[in-house]
Scaffold this active site. Structure first.
Site, mmCIF file in Angstrom:
data_model
loop_
_atom_site.group_PDB
_atom_site.id
_atom_site.type_symbol
_atom_site.label_atom_id
_atom_site.label_comp_id
_atom_site.label_asym_id
_atom_site.label_seq_id
_atom_site.Cartn_x
_atom_site.Cartn_y
_atom_site.Cartn_z
ATOM 1 N N GLY A 74 -22.906 29.983 5.833
ATOM 2 C CA GLY A 74 -23.573 30.292 4.579
ATOM 3 C C GLY A 74 -24.231 29.074 3.975
ATOM 4 O O GLY A 74 -25.150 29.177 3.179
ATOM 5 N N ALA A 75 -23.722 27.889 4.374
ATOM 6 C CA ALA A 75 -24.243 26.651 3.799
ATOM 7 C C ALA A 75 -23.904 25.504 4.740
ATOM 8 O O ALA A 75 -23.024 25.627 5.586
ATOM 9 C CB ALA A 75 -23.629 26.406 2.421
ATOM 10 N N MET A 76 -24.602 24.397 4.577
ATOM 11 C CA MET A 76 -24.352 23.227 5.433
ATOM 12 C C MET A 76 -24.482 21.962 4.591
ATOM 13 O O MET A 76 -25.431 21.779 3.869
ATOM 14 C CB MET A 76 -25.356 23.220 6.602
ATOM 15 C CG MET A 76 -25.142 22.118 7.620
ATOM 16 S SD MET A 76 -23.448 21.975 8.226
ATOM 17 C CE MET A 76 -23.310 23.524 9.132
ATOM 18 N N ASN A 94 -25.314 18.874 4.531
ATOM 19 C CA ASN A 94 -26.115 17.669 4.787
ATOM 20 C C ASN A 94 -26.010 16.713 3.597
ATOM 21 O O ASN A 94 -26.152 17.123 2.456
ATOM 22 C CB ASN A 94 -27.586 18.051 4.992
ATOM 23 C CG ASN A 94 -27.744 19.200 5.957
ATOM 24 O OD1 ASN A 94 -27.283 19.146 7.078
ATOM 25 N ND2 ASN A 94 -28.352 20.276 5.493
ATOM 26 N N GLU A 135 -19.072 22.723 -0.572
ATOM 27 C CA GLU A 135 -20.082 21.853 0.054
ATOM 28 C C GLU A 135 -20.090 20.478 -0.594
ATOM 29 O O GLU A 135 -20.275 19.461 0.085
ATOM 30 C CB GLU A 135 -21.467 22.495 -0.028
ATOM 31 C CG GLU A 135 -21.587 23.844 0.687
ATOM 32 C CD GLU A 135 -21.116 23.806 2.127
ATOM 33 O OE1 GLU A 135 -21.342 22.788 2.809
ATOM 34 O OE2 GLU A 135 -20.495 24.792 2.571
HETATM 35 ZN ZN LIG Z 1 -17.148 23.584 5.127
#
Ligand SMILES: [Zn+2]
Length: 650
Positions: free
Chosen positions: A67-69, A71, A104
């Site tokens: 769903g998310a990364m 970076n 995140e």
């Molecule tokens: Zn994670």
């Protein structure tokens, strides 16, 4: 251009939202959350965020895999995980956005500032970031009661897998790309979270944070293995943590601590504790022990912290007399069981337990029955104590258990009476909190309403189903006709009960929808119908170009929710088409996962045959998981049938 950026300053850091043109204001909620979280993390980790800016990028679309990364300095999210649309989103969707942002952002330290050396230690990143979701929101948004919620949420999720033969140690060898994909599982995230939480509750929050701060200071801009975290926590605590930590990370499985013979003499309670391994299937009921940290307390009296070790019974002593509560606060990753007198006391004093203990008792008693350790009547006795004024989290837990029980008997004579009984229990709860949101109500009440509307609407409550039809009809002239607080469960109710003609109306809404987030939700709903003919329309849609590849993957998985056999057979017959819309990292587990919800005795054989033909031996994690899920559900269904039959008749 086609994108917009909006920023605010948080101390020395510029936080930004980057989105498609026209929706950047939907990032306001995440922006404000990120500002609070950044201040909290700068303090918690003792190392201020080192980059001048932190952007959060909202991308349209979706993935089966993530769903998310995280970076560093430019976190990517799919729009639904970041943008809050007040006209369409429910309270739980807002909470989800906060949680993902908290996760995140925790990775900016655990993952980016300090990075695991190799995928074997993936859990260090994911377990810690998952634990930080609840830790940070517990401080910043106390109304969510995140730490108690994790007792019935992530803890149950982790133990559900960990008590089966499909489990694995948190730390394990990763050698192939498929194994990397498989490593992103409930053990890595949710058991990792629970084990971190156990260490915090064992060492105390201040000592634990001191250890984390020195770990960050020592290893920033470097790579680590798990042992280096244990070393810093041990140094902070002034005692070794490795015995406990190793037991819970290098071996799979869930401990079970049992108390017998509690007696009080001269103002001192003594009892006997024994431990073993808790299993939901025969293969996981093997002798095994841990160093289990355990808080044992007297209700209204003292408590003592002990470590249960070895297989031999041990004595525990607590000052004062009164109902004994095992694993008080539910900080430890263990199931607990009482003898008859001990359990009767827990039932009698249920309302006096802390919220985490009430939720943990509901979870333990249900699981112990499913595993054959005690009768389900013990669970029902506790459930009957969940009264009109109970916390919304308790009712959510009960609704979840009723759903699980019903799911065990889909397509059997018990299904209809179980659905009716669920409606009879949950209907009055919804009536009490009201069908529409009240100004100023607690966010957990809003979440419970979503759960109840969904459960009742899909369990045959005609009142809710009729309302859903009226609301959806109104969407034709007003896209925001459904109040945001109940939008999603109303649409689910409509979709589950949809006739083929109503499915066509839903498809028209999906096609007309401009927002990519709302469009994806509509597409998923097209797979929810209980009527097989309607489900067939969803499958036919997969052969067209009407929807995108990720939407197809989501739609087929949705069809498998109500029709696992139909979806699996269709996917096998159309294997090349299905693989064309899958991402490489999910390919080995996707098709076999579609059959995991099946109660058909033929399904395990079909899954094995498929795996033998198409999957290499090193990519069988998903197969093992699916076969185990089916076997565990069958074992629980057999185990609980007499008690359930008696309960629906009573
Ligand atoms: Zn994670």
């Amino acid at each position: 251009g086609d994108i917009e950026r909006k920023t605010l300053m948080a101390g020395k850091t510029e936080i930004g939202i980057i989105s498609r043109k026209g929706v950047v204001d939907q990032g306001d909620y995440a922006l404000a959350a990120a500002k609070d979280l950044l201040a909290y993390y700068n303090d918690y980790f003792g190392q201020p965020y080192p980059l001048p800016k932190m952007d959060m990028i909202a991308g349209p679309g979706s993935s089966q895999f993530f769903g998310a990364m995280q970076n560093w300095g430019a976190i990517f999210y799919f729009e639904n995980e970041l943008l809050f649309d007040p006209k369409r989103a429910t309270e739980s969707a807002k909470q989800r956005i906060y949680t993902v942002v908290a996760h995140e952002m925790a990775h900016q330290w655990f993952g980016d500032l300090v990075t695991m050396a190799w995928w074997d230690d993936l859990w260090l990143n994911e377990g810690f970031a998952s634990w930080m979701e609840g830790k940070s929101s517990g401080v910043l948004v106390p109304a969510w009661k995140s730490e108690a919620a994790a007792v019935s949420g992530e803890r149950e999720g982790a133990m559900g897998i960990d008590a089966t033969s499909a489990t694995h140690p948190i730390i394990r060898k990763v050698e192939t790309v498929d194994q990397i994909g498989e490593a992103f599982d409930g053990i890595t995230y949710s058991k990792g979270q629970a084990v971190i939480g156990m260490l915090e509750s064992t060492l105390g929050p201040d000592v634990f944070r001191k250890g984390i701060r020195s770990y960050m200071a020592k290893y920033k801009y470097g790579n680590t293995v798990t042992e280096q975290l244990w070393a810093e926590l041990s140094a902070a605590a002034g005692k070794p943590v490795a015995e406990i930590a190793h037991d819970f990370t290098l071996q799979g499985g869930v401990p079970l601590v049992t108390m017998t013979g509690a007696t009080c003499n001269g103002g001192v309670t003594t009892a006997t504790l024994t431990q073993g391994r808790f299993g939901l299937d025969a293969a996981s009921k093997t002798p095994q022990t841990w160093h289990v940290p355990l808080v044992v307390g007297n209700l209204g009296g003292a408590q003592t912290a002990t470590i249960v070790t070895g297989a031999a019974p041990s004595r525990v002593t607590i000052r004062g007399c009164g109902t004994v509560v095992l694993n008080r606060g539910k900080g430890s990753y263990t199931r607990v069981m009482y003898d008859d007198a001990g359990h009767a006391a827990i039932v009698r004093d249920y309302a006096r337990l802390d919220l985490a203990d009430r939720l943990g008792t509901l979870g333990d008693d249900f699981a112990l029955a499913a595993g054959g350790y005690q009768d389900l009547s013990r669970y029902f006795a506790v459930m009957d104590k969940v009264g009109p004024d109970a916390d919304p989290l308790e009712w959510s837990s009960v609704a979840g258990a009723l759903g699980r029980i019903t799911g065990l008997y889909d397509d059997t004579p018990l299904e209809a009476p179980l659905r009716a009984r669920s409606v009879a229990i949950l209907g009055p709860v919804l009536a009490r909190i009201g069908f529409e949101a009240k100004p100023g109500e607690s966010p957990l009440t809003s979440n419970l309403r979503e759960t109840l509307v969904g459960r009742l609407g899909t369990n045959g409550d005609t009142g809710v189903a009729d309302r859903a039809r009226r609301y959806v009809a109104a969407l034709a002239t007003d896209p925001t006709a459904i109040p945001p607080a109940i939008r999603q469960p109303i649409l689910s109710t409509y979709a589950v009960n949809a006739t083929p003609a109503e499915w066509d109306a839903l498809l028209a809404l999906a096609k007309a929808e401009k927002s990519p987030v709302a469009k994806n939700r509509f597409v998923t709903l097209l797979g929810a119908a209980r009527d097989p003919a309607t489900a067939g329309r969803a499958l036919a849609l997969l052969k067209t170009d009407t929807i995108s590849a990720p939407q197809k993957a989501g739609l087929l998985r949705a069809v498998a929710g109500a029709h696992p056999d139909l979806a699996f057979d269709w996917a096998v017959a159309n294997r090349e088409l299905v693989e064309s819309f899958l991402e490489a990292s999910t390919r080995s587990g996707y098709i076999v996962g579609l059959g995991a919800g099946s109660n058909d005795p033929a399904m395990p054989g079909k899954i094995s045959a498929f795996a033998d033909k198409y999957l290499p031996a090193s990519s069988r994690g998903g197969v093992t998981r699916s076969l185990s899920t089916i076997a565990v559900r069958k074992a629980a269904a057999d185990q609980l049938r007499p008690a359930v039959t008696k309960w629906v008749a009573g």
